[in-house]
Design a protein around this motif. Structure first.
Motif, PDB file in Angstrom:
ATOM      1  N   ASP A   1      -8.420 -12.864  58.821  1.00 14.56           N
ATOM      2  CA  ASP A   1      -9.440 -13.200  59.805  1.00 14.56           C
ATOM      3  C   ASP A   1      -8.880 -13.091  61.220  1.00 14.56           C
ATOM      4  O   ASP A   1      -7.674 -12.917  61.428  1.00 14.56           O
ATOM      5  CB  ASP A   1     -10.044 -14.589  59.540  1.00 14.56           C
ATOM      6  CG  ASP A   1      -9.072 -15.739  59.710  1.00 14.56           C
ATOM      7  OD1 ASP A   1      -8.215 -15.688  60.612  1.00 14.56           O
ATOM      8  OD2 ASP A   1      -9.171 -16.704  58.933  1.00 14.56           O
ATOM      9  N   GLU A   2      -9.750 -13.195  62.207  1.00 15.83           N
ATOM     10  CA  GLU A   2      -9.359 -12.981  63.601  1.00 15.83           C
ATOM     11  C   GLU A   2      -8.288 -13.967  64.073  1.00 15.83           C
ATOM     12  O   GLU A   2      -7.332 -13.589  64.746  1.00 15.83           O
ATOM     13  CB  GLU A   2     -10.595 -13.072  64.508  1.00 15.83           C
ATOM     14  CG  GLU A   2     -10.332 -12.593  65.903  1.00 15.83           C
ATOM     15  CD  GLU A   2     -11.588 -12.549  66.763  1.00 15.83           C
ATOM     16  OE1 GLU A   2     -11.453 -12.771  67.973  1.00 15.83           O
ATOM     17  OE2 GLU A   2     -12.684 -12.296  66.221  1.00 15.83           O
TER      18      GLU A   2
ATOM     19  N   GLN B   1      -4.514 -13.025  65.196  1.00 19.17           N
ATOM     20  CA  GLN B   1      -3.968 -13.377  66.508  1.00 19.17           C
ATOM     21  C   GLN B   1      -2.626 -14.093  66.376  1.00 19.17           C
ATOM     22  O   GLN B   1      -1.686 -13.824  67.125  1.00 19.17           O
ATOM     23  CB  GLN B   1      -4.964 -14.245  67.284  1.00 19.17           C
ATOM     24  CG  GLN B   1      -4.573 -14.465  68.729  1.00 19.17           C
ATOM     25  CD  GLN B   1      -4.492 -13.159  69.509  1.00 19.17           C
ATOM     26  OE1 GLN B   1      -5.393 -12.344  69.463  1.00 19.17           O
ATOM     27  NE2 GLN B   1      -3.382 -12.939  70.199  1.00 19.17           N
TER      28      GLN B   1
END
Length: 192
Positions: free
Chosen positions: A16-17, A21
């Motif tokens: 996921d984002e 990150q």
């Protein structure tokens, strides 16, 4: 800058984002000029490297001064001296840029922390290591074949990068002389 790596990760796992990150924040960009070393024989390898642009060769120099290339690293490939990295002992290899190159690198401490923060990354690196191990086994078998069979296998696996490599580097990877490589290429051209 991170798109190529995240696309590579997506081939193996869903990230996921937020996790992406966290992963990207653990990486450092390193830029190399042509012929600049990423690792030199005798140094202890501290990082794993993902190639985002350019190409590298990993090689050793034998007692007679001949270079033996064991691995190339181009876009979307990981490259390191895994043994030196894991044992923290001096490397027997050099990793040199064949052209202007950019890598994203991660040290082992940061990677271990990532495994705790983003556990699915451990699965990604497990799959990458499995693939690297399989390539290593295939390489051992390759060196047991005739020079012509080695070259044909090289074209099958690495035909897309052949034009980016010198004849000397291809010959050093195949464990043959440049003259033998020229002869094989000439014979292949006559068959066409």
């Amino acid at each position: 800058m991170y798109t190529r790596l995240l696309n590579h990760v997506a081939r193996y796992i869903a990230l996921d984002e937020t996790a992406g990150q966290i992963f990207c924040n653990a990486l450092e960009l390193k830029t190399l000029r042509k012929h600049q070393y990423l690792l030199q024989e005798g140094d202890i390898c501290k990082r794993d490297h993902f190639v985002i642009k350019g190409g590298l060769r990993q090689y050793e120099v034998d007692t007679e001064g001949r270079e033996r290339i064991i691995h190339f690293g181009f876009e979307d490939w990981w490259i390191t001296d895994r043994y030196s990295l894991l044992t923290q002992t001096p490397s027997v290899y050099n990793i040199e840029a064949l052209e202007a190159t950019e890598v994203l690198q991660i040290n082992m401490d940061a990677l271990e922390t990532l495994y705790t923060e983003v556990p699915v990354l451990e699965r990604y690196f497990h799959k990458v290591l499995q693939q690297a191990f399989a390539v290593g086994q295939k390489r051992v078998l390759l060196l047991q074949k005739s020079a012509e069979e080695r070259y044909n296998a090289f074209l099958e696996d690495y035909g897309a990068i052949e034009q980016r490599l010198s004849q000397q580097h291809i010959a050093a990877y195949l464990g043959i002389s440049r003259e033998t490589l020229s002869r094989i290429r000439s014979q292949a051209a006559k068959k066409m």
